[in-house]
Design a protein around this motif. Structure first.
Motif, mmCIF file in Angstrom:
data_model
loop_
_atom_site.group_PDB
_atom_site.id
_atom_site.type_symbol
_atom_site.label_atom_id
_atom_site.label_comp_id
_atom_site.label_asym_id
_atom_site.label_seq_id
_atom_site.Cartn_x
_atom_site.Cartn_y
_atom_site.Cartn_z
ATOM 1 N N ALA A 1 0.827 -1.211 0.000
ATOM 2 C CA ALA A 1 0.000 0.000 0.000
ATOM 3 C C ALA A 1 0.859 1.258 0.000
ATOM 4 C CB ALA A 1 -0.913 -0.001 1.225
ATOM 5 N N ILE A 2 1.996 1.207 0.679
ATOM 6 C CA ILE A 2 2.917 2.354 0.698
ATOM 7 C C ILE A 2 3.410 2.645 -0.706
ATOM 8 C CG2 ILE A 2 5.192 3.122 1.450
ATOM 9 C CD1 ILE A 2 4.728 1.484 3.998
ATOM 10 N N GLY A 3 3.866 1.585 -1.394
ATOM 11 C CA GLY A 3 4.358 1.779 -2.756
ATOM 12 C C GLY A 3 3.297 2.358 -3.669
ATOM 13 N N ARG A 4 2.096 1.828 -3.560
ATOM 14 C CA ARG A 4 0.999 2.335 -4.385
ATOM 15 C C ARG A 4 0.705 3.793 -4.080
ATOM 16 N NH1 ARG A 4 -2.860 -0.453 -2.175
ATOM 17 N NH2 ARG A 4 -3.544 1.292 -0.873
ATOM 18 N N SER A 5 0.660 4.148 -2.785
ATOM 19 C CA SER A 5 0.296 5.507 -2.393
ATOM 20 C C SER A 5 1.326 6.531 -2.837
ATOM 21 C CB SER A 5 0.117 5.564 -0.867
ATOM 22 O OG SER A 5 -0.232 6.857 -0.452
ATOM 23 N N VAL A 6 2.602 6.209 -2.663
ATOM 24 C CA VAL A 6 3.644 7.159 -3.060
ATOM 25 C C VAL A 6 3.732 7.272 -4.567
ATOM 26 C CG1 VAL A 6 6.123 7.639 -2.964
ATOM 27 C CG2 VAL A 6 4.926 6.824 -0.930
ATOM 28 N N GLU A 7 3.572 6.146 -5.268
ATOM 29 C CA GLU A 7 3.610 6.181 -6.732
ATOM 30 C C GLU A 7 2.470 7.037 -7.275
ATOM 31 O OE1 GLU A 7 5.539 5.284 -10.234
ATOM 32 O OE2 GLU A 7 6.101 4.730 -8.188
ATOM 33 N N GLN A 8 1.290 6.889 -6.698
ATOM 34 C CA GLN A 8 0.162 7.723 -7.126
ATOM 35 C C GLN A 8 0.410 9.184 -6.773
ATOM 36 O OE1 GLN A 8 -3.118 5.869 -5.112
ATOM 37 N NE2 GLN A 8 -3.380 4.269 -6.679
ATOM 38 N N GLY A 9 1.070 9.422 -5.639
ATOM 39 C CA GLY A 9 1.327 10.793 -5.208
ATOM 40 C C GLY A 9 2.310 11.528 -6.073
ATOM 41 N N LYS A 10 3.102 10.789 -6.904
ATOM 42 C CA LYS A 10 4.082 11.460 -7.760
ATOM 43 C C LYS A 10 3.400 12.341 -8.789
ATOM 44 C CE LYS A 10 7.750 8.032 -7.273
ATOM 45 N NZ LYS A 10 8.592 7.012 -7.957
ATOM 46 N N ALA A 11 2.143 12.073 -9.072
ATOM 47 C CA ALA A 11 1.407 12.902 -10.023
ATOM 48 C C ALA A 11 0.926 14.197 -9.401
ATOM 49 C CB ALA A 11 0.212 12.127 -10.578
ATOM 50 N N LEU A 12 1.072 14.326 -8.074
ATOM 51 C CA LEU A 12 0.615 15.517 -7.359
ATOM 52 C C LEU A 12 1.814 16.312 -6.875
ATOM 53 C CD1 LEU A 12 -2.127 13.793 -5.184
ATOM 54 C CD2 LEU A 12 -2.459 15.044 -7.328
#
Length: 575
Positions: free
Chosen positions: A344-355
């Protein structure tokens, strides 16, 4: 003659009744006269009886930091300047000026700059204060101190002092009307949140009203003890305080004391792993933080949150330990749980790179340790992969019982913390480490932001978890080591600009100094409901207010007039 005797008897009874009523009124004024000066909507009020007693011995070192904590650092500017002008040792002045009752209050107006200080004074004490303030008679019972921009009035055994502005003078006159009557309908005595405090015989009693979103009020009863100070605290709020959840459990005070040689802060409290209100932000980001029912069923209901100092950086080292029944089952549960969290950490940070990165902290209730998941704090992601980098970490501290512990890997916490808390918190070097600790009476699931701190906590849990000492039934117990906390804040400097002199840096410096002087604090609290708290704190100072006999207190920088910037204001006191 008989009629005359009956009339005299009736008159005597009426006189006795009147004397009794006057006596009761006098006792009431003696108990709560200081709070009668404050209007019912006052945001801050102090009624101090016998402050001079608190200046004696080691606890004297606490008078200044405690008052600074509650009323702001400028609250003692008057005392310092009076000491300088009286050309007398501070201890002697304290006995003369603070030997009687003192009251202080801030009115209700949010933008008000007025304040009121009251001294219950006989003629000698009143004259002493007037001379030190260079006050001159302006009208019968009224005085002005032109040099200090102060207005003074003597009424009903009190000398009232406020800024010489129109607002300050109006505050004096309004308070003067409440002195003889102690009208519960008009004064703070009638405030429902005050009633428990009014019954206290403590030397210093403090009332603080809070702004939204917390709302409500906190009361503090402070008294001197042989080794320091004892504070009884009560609070009733519009929102749950500090992200705490109601609960009562038999807690291990022996275990808490076992960390006093190494920890900055330790809090032991009941916890069942069910997400609470303060967990909503993190659970929305990482639903995997919610532990499954089977994992929660193995929890014993006790959690210990520990703060230490990192050996590898300036940030704090955090750890959260959950007592468990079955250590073998806990090990399996913890591995499965952390695999889900890591993904979940990997998913959350990867998604956050777009922000865009966040440089601002989330709401304060989002960063409190809570019941959301056994980790007790946010988790994070690797800097160079969409999955956390798992690194084998050897414990920095080994112990013969290490065979009973399962060493795990650590994942990077920093990118997640920077992304969702903001880089000003300076947590970019954090890691996420975990371990299952076996003990003769069960075990612990331990999570930490620092591998060295994880090893230190696990070692102490192994040898100190199975004491035969009686348990303490409470909503929470713990301690804070003031000097260590001060050192940590000075190193960490969260939210402060490096090398800057901004308000945050100044505030951290003031808090650090206060914590250092307050020494070790042991506390216990109960939550009778989600918005009510009762707590007691024992404070042991490490020094004296006056280190050298006869040493004079320094005057405030610039020797500013007392009625202007050197005086306390609503902005200098907590709400």
């Amino acid at each position: 003659m008989r009629a005359l005797i009956l009339r005299l008897s009736a008159a005597s009874l009426a006189l006795i009744e009147l004397i009794a009523l006057l006596s009761i009124g006098t006792l009431a004024r003696a108990d709560n006269a200081g709070f009668a000066l404050a209007p019912k909507g006052a945001v801050f009020a102090v009624d101090a009886r016998g402050v001079a007693d608190l200046l004696e011995g080691d606890r004297g070192a606490l008078v200044r930091p405690v008052l600074e904590a509650f009323a702001g650092p400028d609250a003692l500017a008057t005392f310092d300047l009076l000491a300088k002008r009286a050309n007398a040792p501070g201890a002697r002045l304290a006995q003369e000026v603070f030997g009687g009752r003192i009251a202080f209050m801030l009115p209700a107006a949010a933008e008000s700059s007025a304040w009121l200080l009251g001294f219950e004074s006989d003629d000698q004490r009143c004259q002493h204060l007037l001379l030190m303030l260079s006050a001159k008679v302006s009208a019968p019972g009224r005085y002005d101190s032109a040099s200090e921009h102060l207005a003074l009035r003597r009424v009903g055994g009190w000398l009232l002092i406020a800024p010489s502005s129109a607002e300050g003078r109006a505050l004096i006159d309004a308070s003067a009307l409440r002195v003889p009557a102690e009208d519960a309908g008009e004064s703070l005595i009638g405030e429902p949140l005050m009633q428990d405090l009014l019954a206290s015989d403590a030397s210093v009693r403090i009332f603080m009203r809070h702004r939204a979103p917390l709302g409500g009020a906190t009361t503090i009863a402070l008294r001197g003890e042989k080794r320091g100070l004892h504070a009884e605290i009560g609070g009733s709020y519009d929102a749950p305080p500090l992200g705490l959840s109601p609960g009562h459990h038999e807690l291990d005070a022996h275990l808490v004391r076992a960390f006093e040689d190494r920890a900055v802060l330790v809090v032991s409290n009941p916890a069942n792993g069910i997400p609470g209100r303060s967990d909503a932000f993190w659970v929305a980001l990482l639903p995997e933080l919610v532990p499954p029912p089977a994992m929660r069923a193995n929890l014993s209901g006790e959690r210990v949150f520990l703060v230490g100092m990192s050996n590898d950086g300036n940030m704090p080292a955090l750890a959260c330990a959950w007592r468990i029944e079955d250590v073998d089952q806990a090990e399996v549960d913890q591995d499965h749980f952390m695999r889900g969290v890591s993904c979940a950490i990997g998913r959350s940070v990867e998604q956050g790179k777009a922000l865009p990165p966040s440089d601002a902290a989330r709401p304060s209730d989002a960063v409190q340790p809570s019941d959301a998941a056994p980790s007790g704090h946010p988790v994070a992601q690797s800097t160079n992969d969409r999955h956390p980098v798992a690194r084998d970490v050897e414990p920095a501290h080994t112990h013969e019982s290490d065979a009973a512990m399962t060493t795990r890997s650590c994942a990077e916490l920093g990118p997640f913390a920077d992304r969702y808390l903001g880089t000003p918190f300076k947590l970019g070097q954090c890691q996420l480490c975990w371990k299952t600790v076996a003990t003769p009476c069960g075990g612990w699931q331990v999570y930490s932001s620092d591998p060295t701190w994880l090893a230190s906590v696990a070692e102490r849990l192994t040898v100190s978890s199975c004491s035969d000492d009686a348990r303490t039934g409470a909503g929470g117990i713990g301690f804070c080591d003031g000097p260590r906390a001060a050192t940590l804040l000075r190193r960490w400097q969260p939210l402060a600009v490096p090398g800057g002199r901004d308000r945050v840096s100044s505030g951290l410096a003031a808090v650090s100094q206060m914590l250092e002087r307050m020494g070790r604090m042991r506390f216990r609290y109960e939550l009778s409901g989600p918005r009510q708290i009762r707590a007691s704190i024992d404070i042991e100072p490490l020094g004296r207010l006056l280190e050298t006999p006869g040493k004079k207190l320094a005057a405030p920088v610039g020797d500013a007039p007392l009625g202007t910037s050197s005086q306390p204001s609503p902005k200098g006191a907590p709400r």
